[in-house]
Design a protein around this motif. Sequence first.
Motif, PDB file in Angstrom:
ATOM      1  N   ASN A  22       0.774  -1.222  -0.116  1.00  0.00           N
ATOM      2  CA  ASN A  22       0.105   0.169  -0.142  1.00  0.00           C
ATOM      3  C   ASN A  22       0.849   1.206   0.007  1.00  0.00           C
ATOM      4  O   ASN A  22       1.088   1.848   1.074  1.00  0.00           O
ATOM      5  N   PRO A  23       1.658   1.617  -1.182  1.00  0.00           N
ATOM      6  CA  PRO A  23       2.509   2.787  -1.072  1.00  0.00           C
ATOM      7  C   PRO A  23       1.596   4.084  -0.810  1.00  0.00           C
ATOM      8  O   PRO A  23       2.409   4.971  -0.172  1.00  0.00           O
ATOM      9  N   ALA A  24       0.278   4.152  -1.001  1.00  0.00           N
ATOM     10  CA  ALA A  24      -0.403   5.492  -0.866  1.00  0.00           C
ATOM     11  C   ALA A  24      -0.319   5.592   0.533  1.00  0.00           C
ATOM     12  O   ALA A  24       0.008   6.856   1.101  1.00  0.00           O
ATOM     13  N   LEU A  25      -0.687   4.752   1.362  1.00  0.00           N
ATOM     14  CA  LEU A  25      -0.591   5.019   3.030  1.00  0.00           C
ATOM     15  C   LEU A  25       0.722   4.925   3.308  1.00  0.00           C
ATOM     16  O   LEU A  25       1.006   5.855   4.269  1.00  0.00           O
ATOM     17  N   GLN A  26       1.870   4.223   2.902  1.00  0.00           N
ATOM     18  CA  GLN A  26       3.056   4.378   3.299  1.00  0.00           C
ATOM     19  C   GLN A  26       3.413   5.892   3.160  1.00  0.00           C
ATOM     20  O   GLN A  26       4.082   6.454   3.897  1.00  0.00           O
TER      21      GLN A  26
END
Length: 646
Positions: free
Chosen positions: A504-508
């Motif tokens: 989940n790169p967006a949340l990271q």
Amino acid sequence: MGQKLNWTATLGLTTALLAASLPMQPVAAETTASVTERVDTQLEQMTLEQKIGQMIMPDFRLWDGANHTKLAPEVGRIIDRFDLGGVILFAENVSETEQTTKLVHDLREVVEQDPSNDIPLFVTIDQEGGIVTRLGTGTNLPGNMALGATRSSAYAEAAGGIIGSELHALGINVNFGPVLDVNNNPGNPVIGVRSFSSDPNLVGELGSAMTQGIQEQGVAATAKHFPGHGDTAVDSHYGLPVVDKSLAELKQLELIPFKRAIDEGIDMVMTGHIGMPQIEDEVVESKQGTFPLPATLSDDVITGVLREELGYQGLVITDALNMQAIADNFTESEAVIKTFKAGVDIALMPTILRSASDVTKLETIFDDVIKAVESGDLKEADIDRSVERILTLKATRGIWKETNDPVTLEEQLNEAKSVVGSPEHKVLERQMTEAAVTLVRNDRKTLPFKPKKGQTVLVLSPTKDQTDSMVKTIRSLEKNAGNLKLVNVLTENYGASTPHLNQNPALQEKINQADYLIVGSNVNNSAKLGTSSADHYVPAEVFRQANRTGKKSVLLSLRNPYDVAVQPDADAQLLVYGFKGDPNGPDSEAGNTKSAGPNLPAGIRAIFGEFVPQGKLPVDVPKFKDGTFQTDLYREFGDGFRNWNK
């Protein structure tokens, strides 16, 4: 940072505000000779069909595919034709104050204009406060478990007074509350924060205070769900829960609050659809399998325990008979007849009425009950005793008066507009909600958050209306309080389909940008806390990432307090006991888009130091390991820091 509350002054203000804001109604007197005479005379005049009508209470939440917010002519004709004794309202019926007042007035007028049988209706509702709040407008209150965290009977009585006065102002005369279930099972999927506590004596004390507040306003209160739905792991809306305890064991826990309520004059008791195999040995053979006979239908539970063992001679009403615990195992007529034979007085929602074509189902129930009386399977003397209790309560609560002096719609509207959601009620709502906020962990003095101007706060929660509510509160603090400087706010929601953080790169990226993290958790079912559930792994991975990168984080528990044991990596853990978000957002739980809760804003104000949390845990919280709750405890009943220096 706000100063610590002065509790003596606060409770004094509460009492003063309550006295000023609640128009006191006369408390129902004991049954007098004149009431007895009126009831006896009325009973002699009634046909069997009219008596049965008093014992049937349907809902009309939807009609012809739409929310029933304006009295449909067909609904009026059904009430009149069957001489129904009452109706229950749901969120679909009560969108705002003026509309609700008009609907209730019209419902009551159907009966008042019938010269053949003018016994007024019980107009009922589930206005518990907290997550079960039906009214579209008004005062929502923080809910029972939040009141349990305050340990204040004064607040519980004030909450009852607010509920009672607002219902009375709308013309509603029966409240299906307070909940007296003792929530001692962390896996309970249906009660949870609707209960005051896992301690039966605290439940009894606060339930008694709330009852007094409701009934002092001329509204009947109802103790539910007898004999106790707190130690269950099944929701009776969807299956049959079983409490496998002896009477002696029940007396040590579940029955304590109900016994106190009975001794102090509760108006009604609502049954729970709970199997009690050590009390009732009859079993049900159905397509679902073999089950204990539910308490609602059990003579041994209702007559044996409630009436004879506990001495209750008041009005008994079922929980909704169309719930699956009943509907999956009995025909509608069977359920109604069995409840009446068990000693119940009112069958709630025995069938689903959604259009004129459904009336045949109601006809069948009436016909079958009459046949049961005629065959001797159901005694008319028992019917008479039930109707006597119904008429007596209607008379003593001022619902059925000796002389007909109806309140005009204009008078009712004026009262409703001045009382429902009044500023005085909102002040009390905020006081008791803030008093409930509970801090059970504050490692490294994480709280209060003190972000500098321009720093970034990430707000993460299951639903958009929750994040919207939290952001709205943060912005109001920036504008009004002076303690919080302008900050950047990022938001994110998570649900069942949210991937693990490493996918989940967006949340990271949002975590990397944030200096502070607020993670809301809203879990009502322990099955969702397993390691494979996003309700578990999303917050857990966020907290671990925050710890690795030195960012301050707080778990904001929005519902059942047991999730604090599931997220041990949170530096701070704050509980608010309610999940309802912004009034402009969706509220699917109550089926109501206008009902916002005060709990989330209170939690945000505490996080940013506007006040010091003073709440005490109202339940034991067991440790959580390998997807299940353990026998030893993570936090104990009564835990809670009442200063920041922990």
